[in-house]
Design a protein around this motif. Structure first.
Motif, PDB file in Angstrom:
ATOM      1  N   MET A  91       0.828  -1.207   0.000  1.00 28.90           N
ATOM      2  CA  MET A  91       0.000   0.000   0.000  1.00 28.90           C
ATOM      3  C   MET A  91       0.860   1.255   0.000  1.00 28.90           C
ATOM      4  SD  MET A  91      -3.263  -0.912   2.433  1.00 28.90           S
ATOM      5  CE  MET A  91      -4.034   0.661   2.012  1.00 28.90           C
ATOM      6  N   GLY A  92       1.964   1.229   0.742  1.00 29.77           N
ATOM      7  CA  GLY A  92       2.854   2.382   0.755  1.00 29.77           C
ATOM      8  C   GLY A  92       3.458   2.653  -0.611  1.00 29.77           C
ATOM      9  N   ALA A  99       0.761   3.896  -3.078  1.00 30.18           N
ATOM     10  CA  ALA A  99       0.332   5.271  -2.812  1.00 30.18           C
ATOM     11  C   ALA A  99       1.273   6.305  -3.418  1.00 30.18           C
ATOM     12  CB  ALA A  99       0.225   5.503  -1.303  1.00 30.18           C
ATOM     13  N   THR A 100       2.524   5.922  -3.661  1.00 25.32           N
ATOM     14  CA  THR A 100       3.471   6.877  -4.266  1.00 25.32           C
ATOM     15  C   THR A 100       3.210   7.077  -5.746  1.00 25.32           C
ATOM     16  OG1 THR A 100       5.106   5.148  -4.782  1.00 25.32           O
ATOM     17  CG2 THR A 100       5.241   6.195  -2.597  1.00 25.32           C
ATOM     18  N   VAL A 130      -6.122   0.977  -8.023  1.00 25.34           N
ATOM     19  CA  VAL A 130      -6.998   0.959  -6.859  1.00 25.34           C
ATOM     20  C   VAL A 130      -7.704  -0.380  -6.715  1.00 25.34           C
ATOM     21  CG1 VAL A 130      -9.027   2.041  -5.794  1.00 25.34           C
ATOM     22  CG2 VAL A 130      -7.338   3.457  -6.972  1.00 25.34           C
ATOM     23  N   LEU A 132      -5.438  -2.835  -5.043  1.00 21.97           N
ATOM     24  CA  LEU A 132      -5.266  -2.514  -3.627  1.00 21.97           C
ATOM     25  C   LEU A 132      -6.493  -2.903  -2.811  1.00 21.97           C
ATOM     26  CD1 LEU A 132      -3.457   0.939  -3.365  1.00 21.97           C
ATOM     27  CD2 LEU A 132      -2.623  -1.295  -2.668  1.00 21.97           C
ATOM     28  N   TYR A 170       0.205   3.784   3.956  1.00 16.43           N
ATOM     29  CA  TYR A 170      -0.436   4.335   2.756  1.00 16.43           C
ATOM     30  C   TYR A 170      -0.379   5.860   2.788  1.00 16.43           C
ATOM     31  CZ  TYR A 170      -3.887   5.130  -0.916  1.00 16.43           C
ATOM     32  OH  TYR A 170      -4.514   5.541  -2.063  1.00 16.43           O
ATOM     33  N   LEU A 171      -0.679   6.451   3.947  1.00 18.16           N
ATOM     34  CA  LEU A 171      -0.616   7.904   4.080  1.00 18.16           C
ATOM     35  C   LEU A 171       0.820   8.404   3.887  1.00 18.16           C
ATOM     36  CD1 LEU A 171      -3.006   8.424   7.135  1.00 18.16           C
ATOM     37  CD2 LEU A 171      -3.477   8.916   4.717  1.00 18.16           C
ATOM     38  N   GLY A 224       3.047   6.938   2.027  1.00 19.36           N
ATOM     39  CA  GLY A 224       3.302   6.834   0.591  1.00 19.36           C
ATOM     40  C   GLY A 224       2.687   7.988  -0.177  1.00 19.36           C
ATOM     41  N   LEU A 225       1.475   8.389   0.235  1.00 18.84           N
ATOM     42  CA  LEU A 225       0.854   9.556  -0.417  1.00 18.84           C
ATOM     43  C   LEU A 225       1.700  10.804  -0.226  1.00 18.84           C
ATOM     44  CD1 LEU A 225      -2.944   9.138   0.486  1.00 18.84           C
ATOM     45  CD2 LEU A 225      -1.878   8.872  -1.760  1.00 18.84           C
TER      46      LEU A 225
END
Length: 363
Positions: free
Chosen positions: A158-159, A162-163, A304, A307, A352-353, A355-356
């Motif tokens: 997820m990380g 997210a990038t 998505v 994921l 995930y956050l 990675g964003l």
């Protein structure tokens, strides 16, 4: 009260009790068939007690006893497990079933029956504890390894996703995470077990006191120091040293005499083979858990959709491992499953956050 004076609701409830008592007695007999010795006799005694409860409801129901009512779904599921597996899982479920008995609040159940059910819960708990102790080490490694694989690799996938990197990079990261984590887990378990064995071996007393005792200086008895260092009181240490030197001139209580020193047997669970076994099982458990988050990407999904499916699959597995922990510990499977789910998805959400944030910075 008898069946002619009972309400239809009473009769229906008694019929259900009767069906459940018969099912529980059958569970204990099936479990007893897979055991021997003391455990077998205990399980048969429990089945006999359920038979006494059955007789009570038969007496109240009279001609309404043969209703054809089935046991509850829980009782039937328990019976299915007992007939086909007979494991500690069944005893853990039986322990929960005994703990939920309604007899304590039912006016038509005798006080002795209510007391029986409370005692049965403790009896089954004792039997289940034996099994829990036997598998505690393996179970810990299985839950820890699989859960670690699920959470860490989902977090990694997820990380990375997210990038905004390509799905092939996400897949490669997941595979790399699987191998790196599984190898790390296996190596860690191997070193842990071997180190524990070496630590125990270093702490095990030797038999040097037997060989050196005849040559010791009686005026400066170093042997007392050996026994003091091993945790004996001074009185016991002096008496033991006098025994080793073949004289009892010290003013000690003869009851302090201890058994002769014997070589301690090697712990069967602390062998090199067990270290390799722990390493192999940890590798496999971690890898099996870490495989789940990358399955959607292995089958060509991306973005998505991949994921979301990964999160769903991991969520199901986390609920399952938590439920198993709950069953074996005699607590609520749902509570333990939700706990595992929240912890796992919480960790994945955090990465995930992150990675964003990195994706926005790189963009």
């Amino acid at each position: 009260m008898n069946a002619t004076q009972a309400t239809p609701a009473d009769i229906k409830r008694w019929q259900q009790y009767l069906a459940d008592e018969r099912a529980e007695a059958s569970v204990y007999r099936d479990l007893a068939a897979r055991r021997d010795g003391e455990e077998k006799s205990i399980l048969l005694a429990l089945a006999e007690a359920e038979g006494r409860h059955e007789a009570h409801w038969l007496n109240l129901l009279g001609e309404n006893a043969d209703s054809g009512r089935k046991a509850s779904l829980n009782s039937r599921f328990l019976g299915l497990l007992a007939r086909n597996f007979g494991s500690v899982f069944v005893l853990a479920l039986a322990q929960r079933a005994e703990g939920r008995s309604p007899y304590a609040t039912d006016p038509h159940a005798t006080p002795a029956m209510a007391a029986d059910e409370q005692i049965h819960e403790e009896v089954v708990r004792g039997l289940a504890t034996r099994g829990r102790n036997r598998l505690s080490g393996t179970f810990r490694a299985a839950v820890f390894g699989a859960n670690d694989g699920l959470v860490s690799n989902l977090s990694l996938v997820m990380g990375m996703a997210a990038t905004g990197v390509n799905s092939h990079v996400v897949l490669f990261s997941g595979v790399a995470g699987l191998l790196a984590g599984a190898l790390s887990m296996g190596a860690g378990e191997f070193v842990s077990v071997r180190s524990q064995r070496e630590l125990l071996e270093a702490s095990r007393p030797t038999q040097v006191t037997l060989a050196a005792a005849p040559r010791l200086d009686l005026e400066h008895n170093e042997l007392v120091l050996v026994y003091l260092a091993r945790g004996m009181s001074r009185e016991a240490a002096e008496h033991r040293a006098a025994e080793r030197l073949g004289q009892f001139s010290c003013d000690c209580d003869p009851s302090l005499s201890l058994h002769p020193e014997l070589p301690e047997p090697e712990d069967e669970h602390e062998t090199i083979g067990t270290a390799w076994g722990a390493a192999t099982s940890s590798f496999c458990f971690f890898a099996s858990g870490a495989l789940i988050p990358i399955l959607p990407f292995l089958f060509g999904m991306s973005g998505v959709a991949g994921l979301i499916l990964a999160v769903i699959l991991v969520g199901i597995m986390l609920l399952g491992t938590g439920a198993i922990v709950g069953l074996l510990s005699g607590t609520s499977p749902m509570t333990r499953g939700l706990r595992q789910l929240l912890i796992g998805l919480g960790a994945a959400a955090a990465t995930y956050l992150l990675g964003l944030a990195f994706g926005a910075t790189l963009g």
